[in-house]
Motif scaffolding. Sequence first.
Motif, PDB file in Angstrom:
ATOM      1  N   ILE A 100      -1.643  -7.200   8.646  1.00 39.15           N
ATOM      2  CA  ILE A 100      -0.555  -6.277   8.955  1.00 39.15           C
ATOM      3  C   ILE A 100      -0.104  -5.634   7.653  1.00 39.15           C
ATOM      4  N   LEU A 101      -0.129  -4.314   7.593  1.00 36.57           N
ATOM      5  CA  LEU A 101       0.278  -3.616   6.373  1.00 36.57           C
ATOM      6  C   LEU A 101       1.525  -2.808   6.689  1.00 36.57           C
ATOM      7  N   ASP A 102       2.637  -3.173   6.058  1.00 37.54           N
ATOM      8  CA  ASP A 102       3.898  -2.481   6.314  1.00 37.54           C
ATOM      9  C   ASP A 102       4.160  -1.496   5.179  1.00 37.54           C
ATOM     10  N   GLU A 103       3.872  -0.234   5.399  1.00 31.19           N
ATOM     11  CA  GLU A 103       4.056   0.815   4.383  1.00 31.19           C
ATOM     12  C   GLU A 103       3.533   0.365   3.025  1.00 31.19           C
ATOM     13  N   PRO A 104       2.277   0.001   2.922  1.00 31.29           N
ATOM     14  CA  PRO A 104       1.821  -0.663   1.694  1.00 31.29           C
ATOM     15  C   PRO A 104       1.802   0.247   0.469  1.00 31.29           C
ATOM     16  N   THR A 105       1.882   1.555   0.641  1.00 35.31           N
ATOM     17  CA  THR A 105       1.743   2.410  -0.537  1.00 35.31           C
ATOM     18  C   THR A 105       2.968   3.272  -0.786  1.00 35.31           C
ATOM     19  N   THR A 106       4.013   3.108   0.013  1.00 36.17           N
ATOM     20  CA  THR A 106       5.167   3.994  -0.105  1.00 36.17           C
ATOM     21  C   THR A 106       5.815   3.940  -1.484  1.00 36.17           C
TER      22      THR A 106
ATOM     23  N   MET B 278      -6.759  -4.358  11.592  1.00 37.46           N
ATOM     24  CA  MET B 278      -5.554  -4.007  10.841  1.00 37.46           C
ATOM     25  C   MET B 278      -4.497  -3.395  11.729  1.00 37.46           C
ATOM     26  N   LEU B 279      -3.249  -3.733  11.415  1.00 36.52           N
ATOM     27  CA  LEU B 279      -2.116  -3.046  12.023  1.00 36.52           C
ATOM     28  C   LEU B 279      -1.454  -2.337  10.848  1.00 36.52           C
ATOM     29  N   PHE B 280      -1.569  -1.015  10.817  1.00 39.94           N
ATOM     30  CA  PHE B 280      -1.161  -0.254   9.645  1.00 39.94           C
ATOM     31  C   PHE B 280       0.104   0.519   9.982  1.00 39.94           C
ATOM     32  N   ILE B 281       1.198   0.139   9.311  1.00 36.47           N
ATOM     33  CA  ILE B 281       2.478   0.773   9.631  1.00 36.47           C
ATOM     34  C   ILE B 281       2.804   1.810   8.569  1.00 36.47           C
ATOM     35  N   SER B 282       3.114   3.021   8.999  1.00 34.71           N
ATOM     36  CA  SER B 282       3.392   4.054   8.016  1.00 34.71           C
ATOM     37  C   SER B 282       4.200   5.160   8.637  1.00 34.71           C
ATOM     38  N   HIS B 283       4.910   5.909   7.796  1.00 29.47           N
ATOM     39  CA  HIS B 283       5.591   7.092   8.303  1.00 29.47           C
ATOM     40  C   HIS B 283       4.741   8.323   8.002  1.00 29.47           C
ATOM     41  N   ASN B 284       3.640   8.105   7.280  1.00 30.93           N
ATOM     42  CA  ASN B 284       2.847   9.211   6.771  1.00 30.93           C
ATOM     43  C   ASN B 284       1.643   9.446   7.680  1.00 30.93           C
ATOM     44  N   LEU B 285       1.679  10.544   8.429  1.00 32.70           N
ATOM     45  CA  LEU B 285       0.618  10.813   9.390  1.00 32.70           C
ATOM     46  C   LEU B 285      -0.738  11.006   8.702  1.00 32.70           C
ATOM     47  N   GLY B 286      -0.714  11.624   7.539  1.00 32.51           N
ATOM     48  CA  GLY B 286      -1.957  11.864   6.820  1.00 32.51           C
ATOM     49  C   GLY B 286      -2.650  10.560   6.460  1.00 32.51           C
ATOM     50  N   LEU B 287      -1.843   9.596   6.013  1.00 31.12           N
ATOM     51  CA  LEU B 287      -2.378   8.302   5.615  1.00 31.12           C
ATOM     52  C   LEU B 287      -3.011   7.599   6.810  1.00 31.12           C
ATOM     53  N   VAL B 288      -2.367   7.705   7.959  1.00 32.10           N
ATOM     54  CA  VAL B 288      -2.884   7.063   9.167  1.00 32.10           C
ATOM     55  C   VAL B 288      -4.222   7.698   9.552  1.00 32.10           C
TER      56      VAL B 288
END
Lengths: 387, 693, 361
Positions: B183-189, B214-224
């Motif tokens: 689970i990655l919670d905003e790992p690069t913010t 992986m469960l990838f959590i992000s606010h960044n659509l590009g990253l997803v």
Amino acid sequence: MDPLSWPALLGHAAWRLLPVWIALAATFALSIGFKRRLGLYGRLFESNVGMIGLGIVLFWVFTAIFATQIITFDPLAQLSGMKNALPGSPLKTPVEGAYSHYLFGGDSLARDVFSRMVMGAREVLKIAPAATLFAFMVGVTLGLPAGYFGGKLDTSLSFLANLVLAFPVILLFYLLVTPEIVQTGLPMYFAAVLFLFPILFFAILFNARYKTDPPRRNLYVGLTLALGLWAYAGLAFNADPTGIFAMSPNLLNVFVSVVFVNSPGVFRIVRGLVMDIKARDYVAAGQTRGESPWYIMLWEILPNARGPLIVDFCLRIGYTTILLGTLGFFGLGVSPESPDWGSTIDDGRKLLAIFPHPALVPAIALMSLVLGLNLLADGLREESLKD
Amino acid sequence: MADWDPSKPILEIENLSISFFTRLREIPAVMDFSCTVMPGEAMGLVGESGCGKSTVALAVMRDLGKTGRITGGAIRFKGRDLTTMSEEELRKLRGSEIAMIYQEPMASLNPAMKIGAQLAEVPMIHQGMAKAQAWALARQIVADVRLPDPDRILQAYPHQLSGGQQQRIVIAMALMAKPALLILDEPTTALDVTVEAGIVDLVKDLGHKYGTSMLFISHNLGLVLDVCDRICVMYSGEAVETGNVAQVFTEMRHPYTQALFRSIPLPGADKNARPLVSIPGNFPLPHERPPGCNFGPRCDYFEKGRCDAHEIAMEPVPGTDRHATRCLKWDEIDWSAPPRAQKIREKAPMGKVVLKMEDLQKYYSVSTGAFGGGVTKVVKANETLSFEAHEGETLAIVGESGCGKSTFAKVLMGLETATAGSIMLFDENVQSTPIQKRGADTVSKVQMVFQNPFDTLNPSMTVGRQIIRALEIFGKGDSDADRKRMMLDLLDLVKLPRAFADRMPRQLSGGQKQRVGIARAFAGGAKVVVADEPVSALDVSVQAAVTDLLMDIQRENKTTLLFISHDLSIVRYLSDRVMVMYLGHVVEMGTTDQVFAPPYHPYTEALLSAVPIADPHVTRKRIVLEGDIPSAMNPPPGCPFQTRCRWKSHVPGGLCEREMPPVQKLAGGHQIKCHLSAEELASMEPVIKIAAE
Amino acid sequence: MLSFVLRRIGVMILTALVLTFLVFSLTNLPPNLEKLAKSEASARMTDDQVDSWLAGNGFGRPMLIRYGEWLGVAPGWVITAEDGTTRGRCLTQGLTVETAPRFCGLLQGNWGWSTVFKQPVDQVLGRSLGHTSWLMLWVMIVMVPTALILGVLSGMREGSRTDRVLSTFAIASTATPEYVSGVIFIALFASATAGISPLLAEMGWISGKTLFQGTATSAMDKITFWNFALPVLTIALYGIGYIARMTRASMTEVMTQQYIRTARLKGVSFRNVVMKHALRNALIAPFTVIMLQFPWLLNGVVIVETLFNYKGFGWTLVQAAGNNDIQLLLACSVVAVFVVLVTQLISDIGYVFLNPRIRLS
């Protein structure tokens, strides 16, 4: 007449304290009723710890206020046959119109312990909050620039603060609170310096705020200076022509010493808070619109440091109470007859193993007041963190 | 786990509901949330702050704290329900089967423990491995996450590593027990863009190598889009759309997803011709959610009596790969219709030069070593900065942390004085005039908008009072009543209700606070406004609105806007000219078109490549920079970028390591500070290509 | 690291000099000296006689020079009186001007003469410090482990029942200064008329009249549980509450940190989360606090030794201050200031040493 049993004497004491209970009930009823509109104070009533603390503190505050109504005897009067009388003892030679019993017994000089405890509350609450307030004025006025500007100013002020903090308090009292010191006039010089800070604080406060509006600025600063210097002349130099502001040399000495001991602690806290808050963007925003440093310190930084400062204020009143007790315990500074709790404990300890009550009563009183203040501080801290 | 069939989902969340309980009420954080992750799949969880995406992650770890509770539904991991597991069973699962990577790498490592010990602990707990063996494994994994000198790193404490290195360690820690689900919670913010690109690559590669889901959590659509196979869009505690990444990005079937995409600046957006469409209104507070569709009040397609009638369930889109949407009208809406006609604005003409900097230098002397008494070092925060800014122009200053953009702002504002060089502000030389010595007039003409909305307003003063104070200090207005009227006008200007004047800042949302900040900056009729990352801390849907507001005011007042940002998408969208900075140097400067097209400075090229773009039509050349940004305290000799430059071998004779490159002036005032020859520069290919639609 | 320690020591010496000078001037104020003259020579001296007595005993010179003499960096005074006798600061025990050393101050080991105890100050001080060090030793043994355990237990799970009970105890104990707790303890355990002792005696559980002894005078010869428990407990109680609250605050803060969550989600058991991950980080702050407790402990020592009549350092200090024994009071101050400054130094260095974030940067 017969001695009172324990429940009876507690009942009698509680009855004497009736004004206190009424005032307490009224304050709590009003506060709980309007707690939504009272900000941090109102939220105190959400926390049990805070409410208990406030209750204890207010109990002593009201006791001090209504002391003259509550006391059963003159706290200095010595009645024959009442030496070391046990709690609840009736008077040996009853006097017409006077109270019939020594509720909490008599001390080694045959004075009424209950009345001395009640008057002691007044003695303590006359000095402790005021001294703490003055210490805050000094600590804030020096801590703000030290934290804000940093550099050499900070280094030297911090050195001075650490100097005072490195001094064992008891030693400082033995050096400062002596009759010899009063003779040299040193307390007056101390007072002259320390009492200047509140005036300075308010003058700068208004000047920074109303600099853009000179007529209003002149009015507020002028008023501050007039009132401040009047009180200053009276308190520090006993030179108030009207006699409203005056302090006896002994009291002044005790007061000044307690302020002096407390200020460096406040200084350190304020300095730390300022160093933390000054990195915020709203401080930078103030700087970029050309505000003066004192405006930023007093109007942008200080209001946002109020939470921890209020908590520390409560704790520090408790600490000051303990310090005053220490002074009394060593018989320093106060007049020998004074009913303040520290001296009463000192008087009572000589016969402690045989007649514990004269020392025990003020000891428990002092402990409960400090405990109340600590609980109040805890409640405030808890509630102010909930934002 | 023997009874688990690898063809079944590894994680299955079914109708999950989570609430937080306060003394006053129950606050539902997640409602009726379902999603499925297959083995080896990467699922992206996207949404704005407060939408509940992190809560879902913590629920999977069963770590909701004292106040949070799962109120319904099931979370099945390899067929076993996590919601009913005992603490002891969970403990065995955590770290060995499911591992988590967090947003703040520094905070998630124990400051008082050596890296090696923190890594080795995992196999020692779960596999009962011997200490020496565990350390050997740690060494191998540290090498796997491409950290140099693993032996030294194992012996180091977290604070001795840079942010990028720390995040690699956190990833290594998660991989120590070869978990089935990560689970990655905003790992690069919290990281810089060029560092982020390296981490993203690493995560993708390791996911393939170890076969981890992986469960990838992000606010960044590009990253997803970069990382994930599938996506789940969340809004206000609910999943609103889920499906295959490419499908959701190109054929979205929920109005919120559509609105989200229209509010982010993709290549091709233009502030004048094709402005962004912001989502009207505000995110609902958890206890004030509307009936029926949560997005209803902000939706263009809202139909009264139907959308707000009852709860809406997820509905599969037929003929697709597990694509589903939570919208009643999804098959009625014309999804290919262009956005509502927007007012197309004229490009404001550029006026005379209002700000001119020449060879500006700002050096700091810093004493090194925590105990003082160390060597005093000179930090060159700004080095020979020269540029002009015109009236009505937007000049973007782009760079990552430590590039000197904040120092530049401080010098311009007068909070610091320059070491050398000159700053001409409306024909007045101000480089050595600190702000206290500047007149109220000069001060009010140059103002600043700050980055952090939660920090920009004084929390203990009302909004109105703060604006009035700015008016007072700038000498505006003749009386209190006059200033009050001006303050209300300013609130109108930033499109805030007048009732906000009596509010305290804590009662405002982030975007509203930022608007107050803008109103305060323009109180004195500012002519030059420095905006320091004004929208980077805001949610995507709010960013567009605040950006547009700033543009509108600028157009009206003919303000010169110095827009400091690390986000190239927004820079491309709104700026007229761009200045790229690296370690205190301006490495490239030119009009927006010049900077975003070849020839590039090698750093600009890498930066462009690193920014994730939420558009499957765009292809990017991958250029991943090695290592981290060097410290400004200890810059490399020669060209500041030489330690990470991929073009360095094209310059003969190791010139890059010895000499500071000259500024090459190309056609149209385009400047590049580089040793590369004109031919080499001309041979560069564009980083971003937009495929024909 | 070395330069840091050296700088701290430099600041410490400077502080010590300033503080001792302040104490010196405050104890050598004209009223104190007048009192000294009257008690040493004759109580019925006139002002002129007092002045000449003071001048004849080396008190007539400027404060700074006298401070230098006392410290041992200025040569001791030598005065030849009108009757031809020569007296001087360093001319003790039959030494003459020729044979006596030029400097005889603190640095040379000359601490002066105690007017109360009629003994050299260093002897008085040595004896009393010996007594006090036993007291402090036991206080530390009782206070530090108790406080840390209480703090860690209550901070480990914030808001739990254990936390509430222990926190209330800690708050109550910080609200009880030594002179209050001492009085309560004596009334409860060491009074023949009140507290539990009469009950116990009645039931025949104790042979003497009281459970504990209300004075610690006998502990100067032989420390027993019965004569030493109350004074030790009295001093320790206040400190326990304070340190426990600090430890609790630090522990609760650490327990909410992200790295604790990381550890938990790595599968570390709660026990090990506390022991391996939280404890070291949580104990950095209380360590400083324990060290900075010394000035306050000194307070406690003075109060308790007075209350329990234990002739240690605190008792001596009170005697010296109460009887205008200038040399002894000065010496006491020097010791107190020295103890405080050294503990501060240890606290600073220890903090840096415990915290790798500072140590290695």
